[in-house]
Write a protein that holds these residues in place. Structure first.
Motif, PDB file in Angstrom:
ATOM      1  N   ALA A  70       0.827  -1.216   0.000  1.00  0.00           N
ATOM      2  CA  ALA A  70       0.000   0.000   0.000  1.00  0.00           C
ATOM      3  C   ALA A  70       0.853   1.254   0.000  1.00  0.00           C
ATOM      4  N   ILE A  73       2.130   4.020  -2.797  1.00  0.00           N
ATOM      5  CA  ILE A  73       1.473   5.261  -3.204  1.00  0.00           C
ATOM      6  C   ILE A  73       2.312   6.481  -2.840  1.00  0.00           C
ATOM      7  N   TRP A 170      -4.866   9.483   1.079  1.00  0.00           N
ATOM      8  CA  TRP A 170      -4.025   8.487   1.730  1.00  0.00           C
ATOM      9  C   TRP A 170      -3.860   8.793   3.222  1.00  0.00           C
ATOM     10  N   VAL A 225      -9.588   7.797  -4.891  1.00  0.00           N
ATOM     11  CA  VAL A 225      -8.723   6.694  -5.315  1.00  0.00           C
ATOM     12  C   VAL A 225      -7.697   6.367  -4.239  1.00  0.00           C
ATOM     13  N   TRP A 229      -7.562   2.968  -2.184  1.00  0.00           N
ATOM     14  CA  TRP A 229      -6.321   2.184  -2.235  1.00  0.00           C
ATOM     15  C   TRP A 229      -5.920   1.737  -0.833  1.00  0.00           C
ATOM     16  N   TRP A 233      -6.016  -2.213   0.741  1.00  0.00           N
ATOM     17  CA  TRP A 233      -4.830  -2.909   1.254  1.00  0.00           C
ATOM     18  C   TRP A 233      -4.978  -3.288   2.720  1.00  0.00           C
TER      19      TRP A 233
END
Length: 280
Positions: A70, A73, A170, A225, A229, A233
């Motif tokens: 993960a 990113i 994130w 996104v 993501w 994960w």
């Protein structure tokens, strides 16, 4: 205010000394963040993040920890931040209102990024929770400012909105994982509730917040996104790691899919109701 072009989104005034200072500080902060990233990777003497603080941030430390891949990113995010730092240093960007409004917020995010790495390298997990929470707040403010003051260029869409969107999406997931690690290290027992129940609750809260963000921002894809993501994960980690949890894995996968679905739906709805050219 005089403009460089007829497009209000590209409006700028003649640069002043403060603009040059801001551009230089952004560059210096980007370098600091990159140095921190290299140290955090373990390439130049630092300890890889999954092994710091006795493995408190490893993929199997808590039920909310994403699997190792993960973190790839970060390569995309750092790449975007480097390109942003170079772009904002161009003479044409010095006096732009958008750069002035957001420049020092970006500096704060870059320095907090480096501070987070330093804190976990030092084994100060409780401090790292405060740092990443501050980073999340800074990114939210930055994202709100960018949305309130559209850029209108491809460079803005990619280097500003896209990079900050990925960064925010994130960090929303990473903050939850970091808090879970901090609470676990502190001996939090969940008030007697099962860790699996807590995992489901937190995943649901993250999904709601990410969906709310997607609806508010008109379905911008970058934050959705990135958040999806991270959530996906977490699901992978709970299926194949040393700390399995089928309920959390299913919830994480479902949350990732829901966030993407809501973002796409909001984007399509926004475009169908927006007059004139379609939005980026």
């Amino acid at each position: 205010m005089s403009t460089l072009t007829g497009d209000p989104a590209r409006s700028a005034v003649r640069p002043v000394a403060a603009d040059r200072v801001r551009q230089t500080v952004v560059i210096a902060s980007a370098v600091a963040a990159l140095v921190g990233a290299v140290v955090g990777s373990g390439l130049v003497g630092g300890t890889p993040i999954p092994r710091v603080a006795g493995g408190a941030l490893s993929a199997d430390a808590t039920l909310l920890a994403p699997a190792g891949p993960a973190f790839a990113i970060w390569s995309v995010i750092y790449g975007g931040l480097v390109l942003y730092a170079i772009w904002q240093a161009l003479p044409s960007q010095a006096g732009r209102d958008r750069q002035r409004r957001v420049g020092y917020w970006m500096v704060a995010s870059l320095l907090l990024n480096a501070a987070w790495i330093l804190s976990v390298q030092a084994g100060l997990l409780a401090l790292s929770v405060g740092v990443i929470a501050a980073l999340l707040v800074v990114l939210i403010v930055t994202f709100v400012l960018l949305r309130a003051h559209p850029g209108g260029t491809t460079a803005d869409a990619i280097l500003f909105d896209g990079t900050v969107g990925l960064y925010l999406g994130w960090v929303m997931v990473a903050t939850v994982a970091n808090i879970a690690a901090g609470l676990t290290e502190a001996g939090f027992d969940g008030f007697g509730w099962s860790p699996h129940a807590w995992g489901l609750i937190v995943i649901a809260v993250v999904a709601v917040l990410c969906c709310a963000l997607a609806l508010w921002d008109g379905g911008r894809l970058a934050p959705a996104v990135a958040a999806a993501w991270g959530l996906a994960w977490i699901g992978v980690s709970r299926l194949g790691g040393a700390l399995p949890s089928a309920p959390v894995a299913v919830a994480a996968f479902a949350a990732a899919a829901l966030v993407l679905l809501v973002a796409v739906a909001a984007r399509v709805a926004g475009r169908s109701h927006a007059p004139g050219p379609s939005r980026r």
